[in-house]
Design a protein around this motif. Structure first.
Motif, mmCIF file in Angstrom:
data_model
loop_
_atom_site.group_PDB
_atom_site.id
_atom_site.type_symbol
_atom_site.label_atom_id
_atom_site.label_comp_id
_atom_site.label_asym_id
_atom_site.label_seq_id
_atom_site.Cartn_x
_atom_site.Cartn_y
_atom_site.Cartn_z
ATOM 1 N N ARG A 150 21.019 6.600 -5.924
ATOM 2 C CA ARG A 150 21.109 5.131 -5.952
ATOM 3 C C ARG A 150 19.871 4.505 -5.329
ATOM 4 N NH1 ARG A 150 27.391 4.187 -3.925
ATOM 5 N NH2 ARG A 150 28.416 4.849 -5.869
ATOM 6 N N THR A 151 19.440 5.056 -4.197
ATOM 7 C CA THR A 151 18.283 4.511 -3.488
ATOM 8 C C THR A 151 17.015 4.606 -4.338
ATOM 9 O OG1 THR A 151 19.253 5.164 -1.366
ATOM 10 C CG2 THR A 151 16.888 4.696 -1.386
ATOM 11 N N MET A 152 16.898 5.690 -5.120
ATOM 12 C CA MET A 152 15.694 5.904 -5.928
ATOM 13 C C MET A 152 15.841 5.381 -7.351
ATOM 14 S SD MET A 152 14.577 9.694 -4.514
ATOM 15 C CE MET A 152 12.976 9.647 -5.351
ATOM 16 N N GLY A 153 16.929 4.664 -7.615
ATOM 17 C CA GLY A 153 17.102 4.047 -8.924
ATOM 18 C C GLY A 153 17.439 5.026 -10.036
ATOM 19 N N LEU A 154 18.059 6.139 -9.702
ATOM 20 C CA LEU A 154 18.420 7.141 -10.695
ATOM 21 C C LEU A 154 19.890 7.002 -11.077
ATOM 22 C CD1 LEU A 154 16.677 10.183 -8.970
ATOM 23 C CD2 LEU A 154 15.761 8.801 -10.836
ATOM 24 N N ASN A 155 20.267 7.643 -12.157
ATOM 25 C CA ASN A 155 21.664 7.641 -12.575
ATOM 26 C C ASN A 155 22.529 8.389 -11.570
ATOM 27 O OD1 ASN A 155 21.145 6.223 -14.959
ATOM 28 N ND2 ASN A 155 20.709 8.098 -16.097
ATOM 29 N N ASP A 156 23.772 8.008 -11.480
ATOM 30 C CA ASP A 156 24.735 8.683 -10.624
ATOM 31 C C ASP A 156 24.895 10.124 -11.111
ATOM 32 O OD1 ASP A 156 27.125 9.664 -9.391
ATOM 33 O OD2 ASP A 156 27.818 7.615 -9.108
ATOM 34 N N PRO A 157 24.647 11.122 -10.251
ATOM 35 C CA PRO A 157 24.732 12.522 -10.694
ATOM 36 C C PRO A 157 26.122 12.934 -11.155
ATOM 37 C CG PRO A 157 24.567 12.387 -8.301
ATOM 38 C CD PRO A 157 24.308 11.011 -8.828
ATOM 39 N N ARG A 158 27.112 12.107 -10.866
ATOM 40 C CA ARG A 158 28.472 12.407 -11.316
ATOM 41 C C ARG A 158 28.704 12.005 -12.770
ATOM 42 N NH1 ARG A 158 31.347 9.207 -6.534
ATOM 43 N NH2 ARG A 158 29.717 7.761 -7.244
ATOM 44 N N THR A 159 27.637 11.481 -13.421
ATOM 45 C CA THR A 159 27.785 11.009 -14.798
ATOM 46 C C THR A 159 27.004 11.832 -15.823
ATOM 47 O OG1 THR A 159 25.925 9.451 -14.609
ATOM 48 C CG2 THR A 159 28.106 8.654 -13.953
ATOM 49 N N TYR A 160 26.313 12.882 -15.378
ATOM 50 C CA TYR A 160 25.538 13.688 -16.326
ATOM 51 C C TYR A 160 25.514 15.146 -15.876
ATOM 52 C CZ TYR A 160 21.793 13.198 -12.835
ATOM 53 O OH TYR A 160 21.059 13.217 -11.675
ATOM 54 N N GLY A 161 25.002 15.993 -16.769
ATOM 55 C CA GLY A 161 24.896 17.418 -16.450
ATOM 56 C C GLY A 161 26.240 18.021 -16.110
ATOM 57 N N SER A 162 26.289 18.712 -14.975
ATOM 58 C CA SER A 162 27.534 19.333 -14.520
ATOM 59 C C SER A 162 28.474 18.329 -13.857
ATOM 60 C CB SER A 162 27.227 20.446 -13.516
ATOM 61 O OG SER A 162 26.665 19.888 -12.333
ATOM 62 N N LYS A 163 27.960 17.093 -13.657
ATOM 63 C CA LYS A 163 28.697 16.021 -12.956
ATOM 64 C C LYS A 163 28.974 16.371 -11.492
ATOM 65 C CE LYS A 163 30.843 13.930 -17.025
ATOM 66 N NZ LYS A 163 30.001 14.613 -18.011
ATOM 67 N N ASN A 164 28.263 17.355 -10.994
ATOM 68 C CA ASN A 164 28.416 17.760 -9.595
ATOM 69 C C ASN A 164 27.418 17.000 -8.731
ATOM 70 O OD1 ASN A 164 29.217 19.608 -7.362
ATOM 71 N ND2 ASN A 164 27.089 20.271 -7.538
ATOM 72 N N PRO A 165 27.879 16.303 -7.681
ATOM 73 C CA PRO A 165 26.960 15.588 -6.806
ATOM 74 C C PRO A 165 26.254 16.524 -5.834
ATOM 75 C CG PRO A 165 29.211 15.248 -6.057
ATOM 76 C CD PRO A 165 29.287 16.056 -7.325
ATOM 77 N N GLY A 166 25.298 17.253 -6.362
ATOM 78 C CA GLY A 166 24.532 18.196 -5.558
ATOM 79 C C GLY A 166 23.078 18.209 -6.001
ATOM 80 N N ALA A 167 22.247 18.913 -5.245
ATOM 81 C CA ALA A 167 20.801 18.906 -5.493
ATOM 82 C C ALA A 167 20.443 19.477 -6.866
ATOM 83 C CB ALA A 167 20.088 19.687 -4.398
ATOM 84 N N THR A 168 21.131 20.539 -7.293
ATOM 85 C CA THR A 168 20.813 21.156 -8.577
ATOM 86 C C THR A 168 21.035 20.181 -9.722
ATOM 87 O OG1 THR A 168 21.396 23.355 -7.756
ATOM 88 C CG2 THR A 168 21.325 23.076 -10.132
ATOM 89 N N ASN A 169 22.116 19.421 -9.656
ATOM 90 C CA ASN A 169 22.371 18.452 -10.723
ATOM 91 C C ASN A 169 21.424 17.263 -10.632
ATOM 92 O OD1 ASN A 169 23.929 17.986 -13.086
ATOM 93 N ND2 ASN A 169 25.055 16.380 -12.021
ATOM 94 N N VAL A 170 21.070 16.854 -9.424
ATOM 95 C CA VAL A 170 20.090 15.770 -9.264
ATOM 96 C C VAL A 170 18.765 16.178 -9.903
ATOM 97 C CG1 VAL A 170 18.731 14.442 -7.596
ATOM 98 C CG2 VAL A 170 21.167 14.803 -7.211
ATOM 99 N N LEU A 171 18.427 17.456 -9.807
ATOM 100 C CA LEU A 171 17.190 17.953 -10.425
ATOM 101 C C LEU A 171 17.184 17.706 -11.933
ATOM 102 C CD1 LEU A 171 14.518 19.489 -9.974
ATOM 103 C CD2 LEU A 171 15.791 21.613 -10.318
ATOM 104 N N ARG A 172 18.365 17.715 -12.536
ATOM 105 C CA ARG A 172 18.464 17.479 -13.971
ATOM 106 C C ARG A 172 18.101 16.042 -14.356
ATOM 107 N NH1 ARG A 172 23.397 20.797 -13.280
ATOM 108 N NH2 ARG A 172 22.970 22.846 -14.174
ATOM 109 N N SER A 173 18.018 15.161 -13.348
ATOM 110 C CA SER A 173 17.613 13.785 -13.617
ATOM 111 C C SER A 173 16.126 13.710 -13.938
ATOM 112 C CB SER A 173 17.910 12.892 -12.407
ATOM 113 O OG SER A 173 17.020 13.202 -11.335
ATOM 114 N N GLY A 174 15.407 14.778 -13.593
ATOM 115 C CA GLY A 174 13.965 14.805 -13.806
ATOM 116 C C GLY A 174 13.169 14.493 -12.559
ATOM 117 N N SER A 175 13.854 14.134 -11.470
ATOM 118 C CA SER A 175 13.168 13.799 -10.232
ATOM 119 C C SER A 175 13.266 14.959 -9.241
ATOM 120 C CB SER A 175 13.772 12.530 -9.609
ATOM 121 O OG SER A 175 13.190 12.269 -8.348
ATOM 122 N N LYS A 176 12.179 15.705 -9.112
ATOM 123 C CA LYS A 176 12.161 16.812 -8.160
ATOM 124 C C LYS A 176 12.234 16.301 -6.725
ATOM 125 C CE LYS A 176 9.600 20.009 -11.123
ATOM 126 N NZ LYS A 176 8.361 20.823 -11.280
#
Length: 211
Positions: free
Chosen positions: A27-53
């Motif tokens: 949210r702070t970095m303006g990215l999609n909620d990790p619970r809405t894409y990929g594995s929908k798991n709110p963790g670092a691995t799924n956040v990586l799928r947003s494209g932001s390392k």
């Protein structure tokens, strides 16, 4: 008063663990909620799928810190208040449970890998390092984050027992807490286990499929 201090420390650790940094950082970095894409798991691995390392690294570090901090605070300041190894075990487990079932996020949390690692580092940096190296080795050769996490979860309590008295001292309540975290980690990865067995699990570095 010792019991009161123990309960307060455990509650504080749970509330700290309930801070879902995958969601907060996204949210702070303006990215999609990790619970809405990929594995929908709110963790670092799924956040990586947003494209932001950067977001993934920050999430990983903060998730680890919230497991590490309660443990080291009790170790550093707990003894004058009667807080011994039993409380160390409780606060570590509470922070981990907070990540899995966060009160601030409708009890919908992540799998707890980074937070568990933080707890282990707090208990013993050597134990944390051994567990982290297990994850890195499995991830490097097989390219499955979930597989690496499962291997690390299985080996962590084994390391604690096998090298106890050599690289760190062992205490029964801490050993039970580590075993409980390991069992919960495996349980939280049950869907990943099914996908691994079916050959459909995503590999590290694999781009997320577009909807």
């Amino acid at each position: 008063m010792t019991t009161v201090y123990c309960l307060l420390a455990t509650l504080a650790a749970y509330l700290l663990g309930s801070l879902s940094f995958a969601v907060i950082v996204s949210r702070t970095m303006g990215l999609n909620d990790p619970r809405t894409y990929g594995s929908k798991n709110p963790g670092a691995t799924n956040v990586l799928r947003s494209g932001s390392k950067a977001a993934a690294v920050i999430t990983l570090l903060l998730d680890a810190v919230k497991g590490w901090l309660p443990v080291v605070l009790v170790q550093a300041f707990g003894k004058p208040h009667g807080l011994e190894d039993g409380t160390v075990a409780l606060v570590g487990l509470a922070a981990f449970l907070g990540h899995l079932w966060p009160v601030f996020f409708r009890f919908e949390g992540g799998k707890g890998v980074a937070t568990a690692l933080g707890v282990l580092v707090g208990i013993s940096p050597w134990l944390g390092l051994a567990t982290l190296l297990t994850w890195v080795i499995i991830a490097f050769f097989f390219r499955y984050s979930s597989g690496a996490s499962l291997a690390a979860a299985v080996f962590a309590p084994l390391y604690y027992v096998m090298f106890g008295g050599v690289l760190w001292y062992t205490e029964a309540t801490i050993g039970v807490a580590i075993a409980a975290m390991s069992a919960l980690l495996v349980w939280r990865h049950r869907e990943n286990i099914r996908r691994l067995m079916a050959g459909t699990e995503s590999r590290l570095g694999q781009k997320k499929k577009k909807p």
